[in-house]
Design a protein around this motif. Structure first.
Motif, short mmCIF file in Angstrom:
data_model
loop_
_atom_site.label_atom_id
_atom_site.label_comp_id
_atom_site.label_asym_id
_atom_site.label_seq_id
_atom_site.Cartn_x
_atom_site.Cartn_y
_atom_site.Cartn_z
N UNK A 153 -21.85 21.61 -28.31
CA UNK A 153 -21.34 20.39 -27.68
C UNK A 153 -20.38 20.74 -26.54
N UNK A 154 -19.50 21.69 -26.80
CA UNK A 154 -18.47 21.98 -25.80
C UNK A 154 -19.06 22.58 -24.52
N UNK A 155 -20.07 23.40 -24.66
CA UNK A 155 -20.65 24.00 -23.46
C UNK A 155 -21.36 22.92 -22.62
N UNK A 156 -22.00 21.98 -23.30
CA UNK A 156 -22.64 20.87 -22.59
C UNK A 156 -21.59 20.02 -21.87
N UNK A 157 -20.50 19.73 -22.56
CA UNK A 157 -19.45 18.91 -21.96
C UNK A 157 -18.81 19.61 -20.76
N UNK A 158 -18.62 20.93 -20.88
CA UNK A 158 -18.05 21.67 -19.75
C UNK A 158 -19.00 21.68 -18.56
N UNK A 159 -20.29 21.77 -18.84
CA UNK A 159 -21.27 21.75 -17.75
C UNK A 159 -21.20 20.42 -17.00
N UNK A 160 -21.13 19.34 -17.74
CA UNK A 160 -21.05 18.01 -17.12
C UNK A 160 -19.72 17.86 -16.37
N UNK A 161 -18.63 18.35 -16.98
CA UNK A 161 -17.32 18.30 -16.30
C UNK A 161 -17.37 19.00 -14.95
N UNK A 162 -18.09 20.13 -14.94
CA UNK A 162 -18.20 20.92 -13.71
C UNK A 162 -18.96 20.13 -12.63
N UNK A 163 -19.97 19.38 -13.05
CA UNK A 163 -20.73 18.53 -12.11
C UNK A 163 -19.81 17.46 -11.52
N UNK A 164 -18.99 16.86 -12.37
CA UNK A 164 -18.08 15.80 -11.92
C UNK A 164 -17.01 16.39 -11.00
N UNK A 165 -16.48 17.55 -11.40
CA UNK A 165 -15.44 18.22 -10.61
C UNK A 165 -15.94 18.57 -9.21
N UNK A 166 -17.19 19.02 -9.15
CA UNK A 166 -17.75 19.41 -7.85
C UNK A 166 -18.27 18.21 -7.06
N UNK A 167 -18.17 17.02 -7.67
CA UNK A 167 -18.63 15.79 -7.02
C UNK A 167 -20.06 15.92 -6.48
#
Ligand SMILES: [Mn+2]
Length: 420
Positions: free
Chosen positions: A24-38
């Motif tokens: 779960x955490x690796x998936x959430x971090x991947x999505x966070x990275x997408x949001x961070x990079x806009x």
């Protein structure tokens, strides 16, 4: 324009709580990275989930994350993989599609003549045109490539992305657990980007008519062998693509998932007792705290049985491990080897195989010894080779097979033996 490309996340694959947390955490971090990079949008090339309808825990976590992406105004485009597809649209992918948290881009149009065409989904912000096809084993979907009118897709102008789930013959670099490969020529030509899924390792290939065929690979693991590869240093992550004046750049961004310890023992021509002392010595030397420990023992034992290896004792010595995985699939024993049996047909080969090996097993029950034992074994084997039904749950299937096999010996499945 910049976008992210993910695949083979296999949410719901892990069985132990610790690894579920990592998944779960690796998936959430991947999505966070997408949001961070806009990013302008996110592509998911199949196997987002490990099964079409995962348990509620998995669905809740996924919906919570996709809601964040939705609120950040980032569209997600997806196709089914080979694991999360449903021939009747009974997949959590369809639920996410209904809530508009993602858009399934497989829009098949029957053009008569038994041919199909695909409609493009146009990304509002960037104008990128996206279409795609699901995994190759999804029932009627498996013939989509045969019926596909490629010319129509190739004529379309603009920046085009083809989202798909399946291996490409030309990119088969090593033998992994994957099946379902197709020729590169199955893909329509001239798309700017081919967003692939299914291959669990990162690949980026360039061909004259298919300029960027990319697989980001799994984020963590979707096969048991993926964890062993992680322990051997395989990087996992996602892909970011940037399209500018001077063309298209593809960047693989590794996302660390856990720390690993690998205990690898070559058992070739060793006694089981020797392997045991080697195993315990390596356990003593290894750092297991908060690590995923993979124990791999391979080769042919010169003396003793494969079951003589003391995995339980080894596990006791691995303090505070996040998880311990044992891989003994390549371990055999010379003394207790099952030799390939000859025969003219299946019945004869089966009978010979059981006759040659039945003496290796010590048993007290008369019906399991000698000719009676051979007959029981043959009956059980034929009761075991039944195909899984469409939409049948794996556990229901396993219980049905066990019930069937035990039934041949006049036994009933006990509640303790039932797989939940
Ligand atoms: Mn996969």
């Amino acid at each position: 324009m910049k976008f992210a490309h993910l695949s083979d996340i296999h949410l719901g694959f892990q069985k132990s709580e610790n690894l579920q947390r990592t998944e779960r955490s690796v998936f959430e971090r991947a999505i966070d990275e997408c949001i961070r990079r806009k990013v302008d949008f996110i592509l998911i090339a199949g196997d987002l989930f490990h099964v079409n309808i995962p348990e509620m825990r998995v669905q809740k976590a996924a919906f919570a994350k996709f809601r964040q992406v939705y609120e950040a105004g980032i569209p997600v485009y997806a196709v089914y993989g080979s694991h999360d597809f449903s021939p009747v649209s009974n997949s959590v992918i369809d639920l996410l599609n209904e809530t508009r948290y993602l858009t399934k881009v497989t829009n098949v149009v029957e053009t008569g003549d038994d041919r199909i065409s695909l409609e493009f989904t146009v990304d509002k912000k960037t104008g990128a045109k996206i279409t795609g096809l699901p995994g190759l084993k999804a029932g009627k979907d498996s013939v989509y490539y045969e019926k596909l009118d490629r010319a129509a897709l190739e004529r379309e102008g603009g920046f085009k992305i083809f989202l798909f789930h399946g291996g490409i013959d030309e990119m088969k670099t090593e033998v992994g657990p994957e099946t379902d490969f197709m020729a590169l020529s199955s893909l329509p030509r001239g798309f700017d980007y081919y967003a692939g899924g299914h291959m669990h390792k990162y690949h980026h290939a360039r061909y004259p008519d298919h300029p960027n065929v990319v697989y980001p690979g799994t984020l963590f693991a979707g096969y048991h062998s993926d964890l062993e590869e992680n322990a051997r240093g395989q990087e996992r992550g996602m892909v970011f693509v940037e399209v500018g004046q001077d063309g298209l750049t593809v960047e693989f961004v590794p996302l660390p998932n856990a720390e690993y310890t690998l205990i690898d023992i070559d058992a070739e021509r060793k006694r089981a007792s020797t392997v045991n002392s080697e195993l315990l010595e390596k356990v003593r030397q290894s750092d297991s705290k908060d690590k995923i420990v993979v124990i791999k023992i391979h080769g042919e034992l010169s003396e003793g049985k494969t079951t003589d290896i003391e995995y339980a004792k080894a596990k006791e010595g691995l303090y505070g491990a996040l998880e311990i995985k044992v891989n003994r699939s390549r371990l055999t024993s010379r003394e207790y080897a099952i030799t390939p049996a000859g025969g003219r047909d299946r019945t004869e080969i089966e009978t010979n195989a059981f006759r040659e090996n039945i003496g290796e097993v010590r048993m007290d029950e008369r019906e399991l010894m000698g000719d009676a034992g051979i007959n029981t074994a043959r009956a059980m084997l034929s009761a075991a080779i039944l195909p899984i039904l469409q939409n049948e749950k794996r556990t229901d299937y396993q219980n049905r097979i066990i019930e069937n096999m035990l039934g041949t010996a006049g036994l009933k499945i006990r509640d303790v033996a039932r797989i939940d």
